[in-house]
Design a protein around this motif. Structure first.
Motif, short mmCIF file in Angstrom:
data_model
loop_
_atom_site.label_atom_id
_atom_site.label_comp_id
_atom_site.label_asym_id
_atom_site.label_seq_id
_atom_site.Cartn_x
_atom_site.Cartn_y
_atom_site.Cartn_z
N PHE A 293 0.99 -1.33 0.25
CA PHE A 293 0.07 -0.06 -0.13
C PHE A 293 0.89 1.29 0.00
O PHE A 293 2.02 1.13 0.42
CB PHE A 293 -1.01 0.08 1.22
N VAL A 294 0.23 2.33 -0.42
CA VAL A 294 0.89 3.57 -0.44
C VAL A 294 -0.30 4.63 -0.08
O VAL A 294 -1.17 4.66 -0.60
CB VAL A 294 1.44 4.07 -1.94
N ASN A 295 0.05 5.33 1.14
CA ASN A 295 -1.38 6.11 1.51
C ASN A 295 -0.56 7.62 1.83
O ASN A 295 0.67 7.94 1.63
CB ASN A 295 -1.75 5.54 2.80
N ASP A 296 -1.23 8.41 2.41
CA ASP A 296 -0.60 9.73 2.78
C ASP A 296 0.42 9.72 3.29
O ASP A 296 1.41 10.89 3.15
CB ASP A 296 -1.86 10.58 3.28
N SER A 297 1.04 9.21 4.41
CA SER A 297 1.89 9.17 5.25
C SER A 297 2.62 7.94 5.32
O SER A 297 4.04 8.25 5.90
CB SER A 297 1.53 9.45 6.52
N SER A 298 2.55 6.93 4.65
CA SER A 298 3.55 5.65 4.71
C SER A 298 3.62 4.74 3.41
O SER A 298 2.63 5.21 2.60
CB SER A 298 3.10 4.87 6.08
N LEU A 299 4.26 4.13 3.45
CA LEU A 299 4.67 2.95 2.32
C LEU A 299 4.64 1.68 2.87
O LEU A 299 5.35 1.39 4.02
CB LEU A 299 5.86 3.24 1.55
N GLY A 300 3.99 0.75 2.62
CA GLY A 300 3.75 -0.54 2.79
C GLY A 300 4.57 -1.67 2.12
O GLY A 300 4.06 -1.48 0.68
N ILE B 6 13.29 -3.14 -19.56
CA ILE B 6 13.09 -2.74 -18.06
C ILE B 6 13.69 -1.53 -17.68
O ILE B 6 14.64 -1.26 -17.90
CB ILE B 6 13.97 -4.21 -17.36
N MET B 7 12.83 -0.58 -17.35
CA MET B 7 13.14 0.69 -16.73
C MET B 7 12.94 0.74 -15.29
O MET B 7 12.08 0.25 -14.76
CB MET B 7 12.13 1.52 -17.30
N ASN B 8 14.16 1.16 -14.60
CA ASN B 8 14.08 1.62 -13.41
C ASN B 8 13.71 2.96 -13.18
O ASN B 8 14.54 3.97 -13.70
CB ASN B 8 15.48 1.01 -12.51
N ASP B 9 13.07 3.38 -12.22
CA ASP B 9 12.54 4.89 -12.06
C ASP B 9 13.26 5.00 -10.47
O ASP B 9 13.20 4.39 -9.75
CB ASP B 9 11.07 5.00 -11.85
N THR B 10 13.75 6.27 -10.60
CA THR B 10 14.05 6.69 -8.99
C THR B 10 13.21 7.86 -8.60
O THR B 10 13.05 8.93 -9.55
CB THR B 10 15.54 7.03 -9.22
N PHE B 11 12.71 8.03 -7.49
CA PHE B 11 11.89 9.00 -6.88
C PHE B 11 12.65 9.58 -5.70
O PHE B 11 12.95 8.81 -4.73
CB PHE B 11 10.45 8.44 -6.51
N ILE B 12 12.78 10.70 -5.95
CA ILE B 12 13.59 11.72 -4.77
C ILE B 12 12.54 12.12 -3.96
O ILE B 12 11.74 12.76 -4.47
CB ILE B 12 14.56 12.68 -5.32
N GLU C 224 6.59 16.73 0.87
CA GLU C 224 4.98 16.32 0.72
C GLU C 224 4.81 16.23 -0.75
O GLU C 224 4.19 15.27 -1.14
CB GLU C 224 4.31 17.09 1.45
N GLU C 225 5.55 17.28 -1.51
CA GLU C 225 4.95 17.32 -3.10
C GLU C 225 5.77 16.22 -3.56
O GLU C 225 5.04 15.48 -4.74
CB GLU C 225 5.36 18.73 -3.39
N ASN C 226 6.84 15.70 -3.26
CA ASN C 226 7.54 14.51 -3.81
C ASN C 226 6.71 13.41 -3.64
O ASN C 226 6.69 12.49 -4.36
CB ASN C 226 8.88 14.64 -3.57
N TRP C 227 6.20 13.14 -2.23
CA TRP C 227 5.43 12.11 -1.89
C TRP C 227 4.21 12.00 -2.60
O TRP C 227 3.96 10.91 -3.13
CB TRP C 227 5.24 11.96 -0.38
N THR C 228 3.63 13.24 -2.79
CA THR C 228 2.55 13.23 -3.55
C THR C 228 2.54 12.58 -5.10
O THR C 228 1.79 11.96 -5.52
CB THR C 228 1.75 14.54 -3.72
N LEU C 229 3.51 13.19 -5.62
CA LEU C 229 4.01 12.63 -7.09
C LEU C 229 4.16 11.15 -6.97
O LEU C 229 3.72 10.48 -7.99
CB LEU C 229 5.23 13.25 -7.58
N PHE C 230 4.99 10.62 -6.15
CA PHE C 230 5.27 9.09 -6.07
C PHE C 230 3.88 8.41 -5.91
O PHE C 230 3.78 7.45 -6.61
CB PHE C 230 6.22 8.80 -4.93
N ARG C 231 3.04 8.81 -4.98
CA ARG C 231 1.77 8.07 -4.95
C ARG C 231 0.95 8.08 -6.01
O ARG C 231 0.50 7.15 -6.19
CB ARG C 231 0.94 9.06 -3.65
N ALA C 232 1.06 9.19 -6.69
CA ALA C 232 0.30 9.13 -7.89
C ALA C 232 0.77 8.38 -9.10
O ALA C 232 0.11 7.67 -9.86
CB ALA C 232 0.36 10.61 -8.70
N HIS C 233 2.02 7.72 -9.06
CA HIS C 233 2.75 6.74 -9.73
C HIS C 233 2.03 5.23 -9.48
O HIS C 233 2.05 4.67 -10.24
CB HIS C 233 4.05 6.97 -9.78
N PHE C 234 1.73 5.16 -8.32
CA PHE C 234 0.93 3.89 -7.74
C PHE C 234 -0.35 4.28 -7.58
O PHE C 234 -1.18 3.35 -7.41
CB PHE C 234 1.59 3.26 -6.43
#
Length: 131
Positions: free
Chosen positions: A20-27, A110-116, A121-131
């Motif tokens: 899971f990926v939610n507002d504040s954590s990654l599982g 096979i593409m490896n993506d890197t998310f900084i 919070e804005e970076n986390w929101t972009l990452f969440r949108a990916h999933f």
């Protein structure tokens, strides 16, 4: 998809499949254990897609089966020197060509993506949108 999670110093802290990926954590799950990582602890995340999922296993299985059947069913002939291994090679060359042709058309790169993330919070929101 497997994720590798790094801290702010670039050291790997966890690796596993996304649950899971939610507002504040990654599982993540690895070896049957669920790991929850707080988003503000994450420096960066790298994706590691599995190449095996992109590979058409049916064509590999079919080629292996053709080679095996040819090796087992070919009757060695003493007069002409035809052996079972030669039959397998004779059948294997077209089978391997078929596998290469199918793989070339269907396997995705096979593409490896890197998310900084770096706790932003804005970076986390972009990452969440990916999933």
């Amino acid at each position: 998809m497997v994720l590798v999670v790094y801290n702010y110093q670039g050291k790997k802290i966890h690796k596993g499949k996304v649950i899971f990926v939610n507002d504040s954590s990654l599982g993540l799950i690895k070896n049957g254990k669920c790991i929850t990582i707080n988003a503000n602890r994450i420096g960066s995340i790298k994706t590691k897609p599995s190449g095996l999922k992109n590979s058409p296993l049916g064509s590999h299985f079919r080629a292996s089966l053709r080679i095996l059947i040819e090796a087992v069913s070919s009757a060695p002939e003493k007069r002409w020197g035809y052996m079972a291994g030669e039959g397998a090679v004779e059948s294997g060359i077209p089978a391997v060509k078929e596998v290469v042709a199918v793989d070339a058309r269907t396997v995705q790169p096979i593409m490896n993506d890197t998310f900084i993330i770096n706790g932003r919070e804005e970076n986390w929101t972009l990452f969440r949108a990916h999933f």
